[in-house]
Design a protein around this motif. Structure first.
Motif, short mmCIF file in Angstrom:
data_model
loop_
_atom_site.label_atom_id
_atom_site.label_comp_id
_atom_site.label_asym_id
_atom_site.label_seq_id
_atom_site.Cartn_x
_atom_site.Cartn_y
_atom_site.Cartn_z
N LEU A 57 17.98 3.35 24.77
CA LEU A 57 16.57 2.98 24.95
C LEU A 57 15.70 3.68 23.91
O LEU A 57 14.85 3.04 23.27
N LEU A 58 15.90 4.97 23.72
CA LEU A 58 15.10 5.72 22.76
C LEU A 58 15.34 5.26 21.33
O LEU A 58 14.40 5.16 20.53
N ILE A 59 16.58 4.98 21.00
CA ILE A 59 16.92 4.53 19.64
C ILE A 59 16.48 3.09 19.41
O ILE A 59 15.89 2.76 18.38
N ALA B 252 11.09 -6.79 21.24
CA ALA B 252 12.01 -6.11 22.17
C ALA B 252 13.01 -7.10 22.76
O ALA B 252 14.21 -6.79 22.84
N ALA B 253 12.55 -8.26 23.14
CA ALA B 253 13.47 -9.27 23.70
C ALA B 253 14.53 -9.65 22.66
O ALA B 253 15.71 -9.79 23.00
N GLY B 254 14.11 -9.77 21.42
CA GLY B 254 15.06 -10.09 20.35
C GLY B 254 16.09 -9.00 20.15
O GLY B 254 17.29 -9.28 20.04
N PHE B 255 15.65 -7.75 20.13
CA PHE B 255 16.58 -6.64 19.93
C PHE B 255 17.50 -6.45 21.14
O PHE B 255 18.67 -6.12 20.98
N VAL B 256 16.98 -6.66 22.34
CA VAL B 256 17.82 -6.55 23.54
C VAL B 256 18.89 -7.64 23.50
O VAL B 256 20.06 -7.37 23.78
N ALA B 257 18.52 -8.85 23.12
CA ALA B 257 19.51 -9.93 23.01
C ALA B 257 20.52 -9.64 21.91
O ALA B 257 21.72 -9.86 22.09
N PHE C 269 21.79 -5.04 25.26
CA PHE C 269 21.41 -3.81 25.97
C PHE C 269 20.90 -4.15 27.37
O PHE C 269 19.98 -4.94 27.54
N LYS C 270 21.52 -3.52 28.36
CA LYS C 270 21.09 -3.65 29.76
C LYS C 270 20.78 -2.26 30.28
O LYS C 270 21.55 -1.33 30.04
N LEU C 271 19.71 -2.14 31.02
CA LEU C 271 19.31 -0.85 31.55
C LEU C 271 19.42 -0.86 33.08
O LEU C 271 18.91 -1.77 33.74
N LEU C 272 20.12 0.10 33.61
CA LEU C 272 20.31 0.36 35.05
C LEU C 272 21.23 -0.63 35.76
O LEU C 272 22.05 -0.23 36.56
N LEU C 273 21.08 -1.92 35.52
CA LEU C 273 21.88 -2.93 36.21
C LEU C 273 22.67 -3.74 35.20
O LEU C 273 22.21 -3.99 34.09
N VAL D 8 16.04 -7.70 31.89
CA VAL D 8 14.59 -7.70 32.15
C VAL D 8 14.06 -6.27 32.13
O VAL D 8 13.05 -5.97 31.48
N ILE D 9 14.76 -5.38 32.83
CA ILE D 9 14.34 -3.98 32.85
C ILE D 9 14.37 -3.39 31.45
O ILE D 9 13.43 -2.68 31.04
N SER D 10 15.40 -3.69 30.69
CA SER D 10 15.52 -3.10 29.35
C SER D 10 14.43 -3.61 28.41
O SER D 10 13.95 -2.85 27.57
N ILE D 11 14.03 -4.87 28.53
CA ILE D 11 12.95 -5.39 27.67
C ILE D 11 11.67 -4.62 27.93
O ILE D 11 11.03 -4.12 27.00
N PHE D 12 11.27 -4.49 29.20
CA PHE D 12 10.01 -3.82 29.50
C PHE D 12 10.08 -2.32 29.21
O PHE D 12 9.09 -1.73 28.74
#
Length: 142
Positions: free
Chosen positions: A15-17, A72-77, A81-85, A92-96
């Protein structure tokens, strides 16, 4: 990040990177000179366009915060990257989360720029005062 779910420290590290390039791309597009002409076109369109949806679409390229959501949505895709779940909710969590961290970086960067500019002004003021004092001292020696 495909495969087994990452541990919480690994997810926080990602997330930080991952927020760094999101902040960089958002700032570059919305503020830097290299994108001035397209940005000015988008500003004109979001101000003058009759269609509501087109105005909002063009506004996205003039607002750092708004644009960072799409970056952010582009980089997550791109990174999966998924955060927590580990299902779609993790995306969704990772984007926000990426947006908020990226915007924190952007705010820190803006504050740093203000501090640097303020230090430069103060340095110039001191240099000018010293130059004036040196010129006065030189006249006294003559």
């Amino acid at each position: 990040m495909a495969g087994a779910p990452a541990s919480i420290p690994q997810q926080i590290f990602w997330l930080l990177i991952l927020s760094m390039p999101v902040a960089c791309v958002a700032r570059t597009v919305v503020f830097e000179e290299v994108f001035r002409e397209p940005r000015e076109f988008c500003r004109r369109q979001c101000r003058d366009c009759q269609a509501f949806l087109l105005r909002k679409f063009f506004y996205l390229f003039t607002c750092e915060y708004c644009f960072s959501h799409y970056v952010a949505a582009g980089f997550v895709a791109l990174t999966d990257f998924k955060l927590l779940l580990s299902d779609w909710r993790g995306y969704v969590i990772s984007i926000f989360a990426t947006v908020i961290v990226a915007n924190t970086y952007l705010n820190l960067y803006a504050r740093l720029r203000v501090d640097i500019t303020q230090a430069k002004v103060e340095t110039r003021r001191l240099e000018t005062a010293l130059e004036g004092q040196t010129a006065t001292d030189d006249r006294k020696d003559v």
